[in-house]
Scaffold this motif. Structure first.
Motif, short mmCIF file in Angstrom:
data_model
loop_
_atom_site.label_atom_id
_atom_site.label_comp_id
_atom_site.label_asym_id
_atom_site.label_seq_id
_atom_site.Cartn_x
_atom_site.Cartn_y
_atom_site.Cartn_z
N ALA A 49 0.80 -1.34 0.08
CA ALA A 49 0.17 0.01 0.02
C ALA A 49 0.70 1.16 0.01
CB ALA A 49 -0.94 -0.22 1.15
N LEU A 50 1.94 1.21 0.76
CA LEU A 50 2.75 2.42 0.63
C LEU A 50 3.62 2.59 -0.58
CD1 LEU A 50 4.09 4.77 2.40
CD2 LEU A 50 6.13 2.91 2.89
N ASP A 51 3.98 1.49 -1.35
CA ASP A 51 4.48 1.40 -2.83
C ASP A 51 3.28 2.01 -3.57
OD1 ASP A 51 6.81 0.28 -1.79
OD2 ASP A 51 6.19 -1.51 -2.30
N GLN A 52 2.20 1.50 -3.55
CA GLN A 52 1.06 2.29 -4.44
C GLN A 52 0.75 3.68 -4.07
OE1 GLN A 52 -2.21 -0.28 -3.36
NE2 GLN A 52 -1.29 -1.85 -4.48
N TRP A 53 0.90 4.20 -2.92
CA TRP A 53 0.75 5.51 -2.75
C TRP A 53 2.03 6.32 -3.16
CZ3 TRP A 53 3.51 8.98 0.89
CH2 TRP A 53 2.64 10.32 1.10
N LYS A 67 10.10 20.72 -10.20
CA LYS A 67 10.78 20.20 -9.33
C LYS A 67 10.50 18.82 -9.52
CE LYS A 67 11.23 23.38 -5.38
NZ LYS A 67 10.82 23.47 -4.05
N VAL A 68 11.65 17.94 -9.37
CA VAL A 68 11.45 16.36 -9.53
C VAL A 68 11.84 15.98 -8.09
CG1 VAL A 68 12.40 14.23 -10.48
CG2 VAL A 68 11.99 16.36 -11.95
N PHE A 69 11.12 14.99 -7.40
CA PHE A 69 11.44 14.27 -6.13
C PHE A 69 11.94 12.91 -6.69
CE2 PHE A 69 8.16 17.38 -5.19
CZ PHE A 69 8.83 18.39 -4.16
N VAL A 70 12.83 12.51 -5.77
CA VAL A 70 13.35 11.11 -5.68
C VAL A 70 13.18 10.56 -4.25
CG1 VAL A 70 15.44 9.55 -6.32
CG2 VAL A 70 14.95 11.60 -7.98
N TRP A 71 12.30 9.60 -4.45
CA TRP A 71 12.03 8.88 -3.04
C TRP A 71 12.31 7.37 -2.74
CZ3 TRP A 71 7.10 11.32 -4.97
CH2 TRP A 71 7.04 12.50 -4.35
N SER A 72 13.30 7.15 -1.95
CA SER A 72 13.62 5.63 -1.84
C SER A 72 13.45 5.28 -0.22
CB SER A 72 15.20 5.51 -2.36
OG SER A 72 15.63 4.32 -2.05
N VAL A 73 12.50 4.41 -0.10
CA VAL A 73 12.35 4.02 1.39
C VAL A 73 13.35 3.11 1.72
CG1 VAL A 73 10.57 2.87 2.78
CG2 VAL A 73 9.80 4.61 1.00
N ALA A 74 13.99 3.20 2.93
CA ALA A 74 14.81 2.10 3.50
C ALA A 74 14.52 1.88 5.16
CB ALA A 74 16.31 2.97 3.37
N ALA A 75 14.80 0.80 5.36
CA ALA A 75 14.55 0.42 6.59
C ALA A 75 13.40 0.26 7.14
CB ALA A 75 15.75 0.86 7.45
N PRO A 76 12.03 0.01 6.55
CA PRO A 76 10.85 -0.07 7.09
C PRO A 76 10.72 -0.53 8.19
CG PRO A 76 10.56 -1.15 5.23
CD PRO A 76 12.24 -0.57 5.14
N LYS A 77 10.01 -0.13 9.29
CA LYS A 77 9.64 -0.87 10.65
C LYS A 77 8.17 -1.06 10.62
CE LYS A 77 13.87 0.14 12.81
NZ LYS A 77 14.62 0.94 13.56
N VAL A 78 7.47 -2.06 10.55
CA VAL A 78 5.98 -2.18 10.44
C VAL A 78 5.85 -2.78 11.70
CG1 VAL A 78 4.25 -3.46 9.26
CG2 VAL A 78 6.31 -2.67 8.07
N GLN A 79 4.55 -2.05 12.35
CA GLN A 79 3.93 -2.76 13.58
C GLN A 79 2.40 -2.94 13.05
OE1 GLN A 79 4.23 0.35 16.54
NE2 GLN A 79 6.26 -0.03 16.87
N LEU A 80 1.98 -4.18 13.34
CA LEU A 80 0.66 -4.54 12.47
C LEU A 80 -0.03 -5.10 13.48
CD1 LEU A 80 -0.76 -5.14 9.72
CD2 LEU A 80 0.73 -7.11 9.75
N ASP A 81 -1.26 -4.98 13.39
CA ASP A 81 -2.56 -5.71 14.02
C ASP A 81 -3.46 -5.96 12.97
OD1 ASP A 81 -4.59 -3.58 14.13
OD2 ASP A 81 -3.91 -3.14 16.33
#
Length: 119
Positions: free
Chosen positions: A3-7, A53-67
């Motif tokens: 879902a984060l990738d889709q966003w 403007k061009v933004f380059v985003w690269s998600v690193a080291a995600p920590k997920v807390q899930l219920d």
């Protein structure tokens, strides 16, 4: 988290419909010192894109807390902001809260702040 990738895919492409599909009806973002309800963050990013403007985003080291119905993702986003003035390396510290709705994860809250200095 898909879902984060889709966003991120939606905001990279200025896809307001895609953004709306992956966010809750009460979505709100805190970014760059501003408060952005609903589609306002997507519109602000589109306006920045339109200005060159061009933004380059690269998600690193995600920590997920899930219920069962909610998830919190905290991560480091290493990237760049490119403009006519040049390229600036940026590190953002971000968090995203998701809620399970109709069998899919949707983003309900997003927070981003720049880490200084960028490294």
């Amino acid at each position: 988290m898909a879902a984060l990738d889709q966003w991120y895919a939606a905001i990279r492409a200025d896809d307001l419909d895609g953004f709306a599909k992956v966010t809750t009806s009460d979505f709100i973002a805190y970014d760059a010192g501003g408060v952005y309800p609903g589609l306002e963050l997507a519109r602000a990013i589109k306006a920045a894109h339109d200005s060159g403007k061009v933004f380059v985003w690269s998600v690193a080291a995600p920590k997920v807390q899930l219920d069962c119905r909610s998830a919190l993702v905290t991560y480091v986003n290493k990237g760049q902001v490119k403009s006519a003035d040049g390229v600036v390396d940026v590190v953002w510290l971000e968090s995203a809260a998701f809620r399970r709705e109709a069998g899919r994860w949707k983003l309900s809250f997003f927070h981003s702040s720049r880490a200084h200095p960028a490294r």
